[in-house]
Design a protein around this motif. Structure first.
Motif, PDB file in Angstrom:
ATOM      1  N   PRO A   3       1.082  -1.172   0.296  1.00 31.12           N
ATOM      2  CA  PRO A   3       0.042  -0.243  -0.376  1.00 31.12           C
ATOM      3  C   PRO A   3       0.251   1.679  -0.087  1.00 31.12           C
ATOM      4  O   PRO A   3       0.595   2.259  -0.603  1.00 31.12           O
ATOM      5  N   TRP A   4       2.003   1.561   0.425  1.00 28.43           N
ATOM      6  CA  TRP A   4       2.566   2.488   0.770  1.00 28.43           C
ATOM      7  C   TRP A   4       3.197   2.822  -0.623  1.00 28.43           C
ATOM      8  O   TRP A   4       3.261   3.836  -1.253  1.00 28.43           O
ATOM      9  N   LEU A   5       3.905   1.499  -1.491  1.00 30.36           N
ATOM     10  CA  LEU A   5       4.078   1.663  -3.246  1.00 30.36           C
ATOM     11  C   LEU A   5       3.508   2.232  -4.224  1.00 30.36           C
ATOM     12  O   LEU A   5       3.198   3.155  -4.569  1.00 30.36           O
ATOM     13  N   ILE A   6       2.085   1.802  -3.893  1.00 32.61           N
ATOM     14  CA  ILE A   6       0.684   2.003  -4.648  1.00 32.61           C
ATOM     15  C   ILE A   6       0.196   3.539  -4.123  1.00 32.61           C
ATOM     16  O   ILE A   6       0.403   4.605  -5.227  1.00 32.61           O
ATOM     17  N   GLY A   7       1.159   4.003  -2.692  1.00 29.44           N
ATOM     18  CA  GLY A   7       0.343   5.879  -2.191  1.00 29.44           C
ATOM     19  C   GLY A   7       1.117   6.425  -3.106  1.00 29.44           C
ATOM     20  O   GLY A   7       0.319   7.629  -2.859  1.00 29.44           O
ATOM     21  N   VAL A  11       0.108  10.252  -4.292  1.00 33.36           N
ATOM     22  CA  VAL A  11      -0.223  11.414  -3.990  1.00 33.36           C
ATOM     23  C   VAL A  11       1.160  12.538  -4.880  1.00 33.36           C
ATOM     24  O   VAL A  11       0.611  13.210  -4.873  1.00 33.36           O
ATOM     25  N   ALA A  12       1.575  11.960  -6.176  1.00 34.56           N
ATOM     26  CA  ALA A  12       1.516  12.931  -7.172  1.00 34.56           C
ATOM     27  C   ALA A  12       1.013  13.208  -7.562  1.00 34.56           C
ATOM     28  O   ALA A  12       0.931  13.831  -8.491  1.00 34.56           O
ATOM     29  N   LEU A  13      -0.329  12.281  -8.214  1.00 33.30           N
ATOM     30  CA  LEU A  13      -0.910  12.794  -9.114  1.00 33.30           C
ATOM     31  C   LEU A  13      -2.249  14.064  -8.526  1.00 33.30           C
ATOM     32  O   LEU A  13      -1.911  15.024  -8.567  1.00 33.30           O
ATOM     33  N   PHE A  14      -2.116  13.447  -7.264  1.00 35.22           N
ATOM     34  CA  PHE A  14      -3.121  14.454  -6.807  1.00 35.22           C
ATOM     35  C   PHE A  14      -2.453  15.648  -6.206  1.00 35.22           C
ATOM     36  O   PHE A  14      -2.971  17.064  -6.554  1.00 35.22           O
ATOM     37  N   ALA A  15      -0.475  16.177  -6.177  1.00 39.91           N
ATOM     38  CA  ALA A  15      -0.361  17.024  -5.767  1.00 39.91           C
ATOM     39  C   ALA A  15      -0.065  17.858  -7.443  1.00 39.91           C
ATOM     40  O   ALA A  15      -0.892  19.389  -7.556  1.00 39.91           O
ATOM     41  N   VAL A  16      -0.021  16.749  -8.661  1.00 40.13           N
ATOM     42  CA  VAL A  16      -0.171  17.487 -10.097  1.00 40.13           C
ATOM     43  C   VAL A  16      -1.292  18.069 -10.103  1.00 40.13           C
ATOM     44  O   VAL A  16      -1.622  19.410 -11.014  1.00 40.13           O
ATOM     45  N   THR A  17      -2.593  17.345 -10.013  1.00 38.62           N
ATOM     46  CA  THR A  17      -4.078  18.009  -9.863  1.00 38.62           C
ATOM     47  C   THR A  17      -3.553  19.675  -9.292  1.00 38.62           C
ATOM     48  O   THR A  17      -4.835  20.731  -9.854  1.00 38.62           O
TER      49      THR A  17
END
Length: 145
Positions: A3-7, A11-17
């Motif tokens: 789950p940490w590796l998937i997260g 998180v990067a996608l949320f930051a770019v958005t």
């Protein structure tokens, strides 16, 4: 650990958005970013509870199962590792700020008096020592996990 590796990409996608929303929509985008931040916070808390709640994996050798005397208490290893990560991250961020301020002040002072180079670099080196202290604390915590 998965789950940490998937997260991380999530998180990067949320930051770019969030960056795109803030640039295009202004104040309305800020409200959307706050909502996204709340979702990320909830997800992080869920991941943290999953990491702290899971005990060590019980591997059965043959037909013998792990007994209560040989099993470690659930969650102690995970919390020690999280504490080690916080120690390294906090000390690295603190060292970065310290080196930024002392380095710029040392360069400004050396531009006026070049003979103080040695003393100025000692101060910058002491600021870098903060990160080393964090690593030492993390190694101690990992040793206890």
């Amino acid at each position: 650990m998965t789950p940490w590796l998937i997260g991380i990409p999530v998180v990067a996608l949320f930051a770019v958005t969030a960056l795109v929303l803030l640039r295009r929509r202004g104040r309305a985008g800020f409200a959307v970013v706050l909502g996204i931040d709340a979702l990320v916070l909830v997800g992080a808390v869920i991941l943290l509870m999953g990491a702290l709640g899971s005990g060590p994996a019980a591997a059965a050798v043959g037909t013998a199962a792990v007994t209560a005397e040989t099993a470690a208490p659930a969650g102690i290893g995970g919390s020690a590792l999280i504490a080690a990560a916080i120690a390294v991250a906090g000390s690295s961020i603190g060292a970065a700020f310290a080196v930024a301020y002392t380095g710029s002040a040392a360069l400004a002072a050396m531009s006026e008096r070049p003979e103080i180079f040695g003393r100025a670099m000692v101060v910058v080196g002491l600021a870098e020592g903060i990160a080393i202290y964090g690593l030492v604390v993390a190694m101690i915590l990992i040793g206890k996990a």
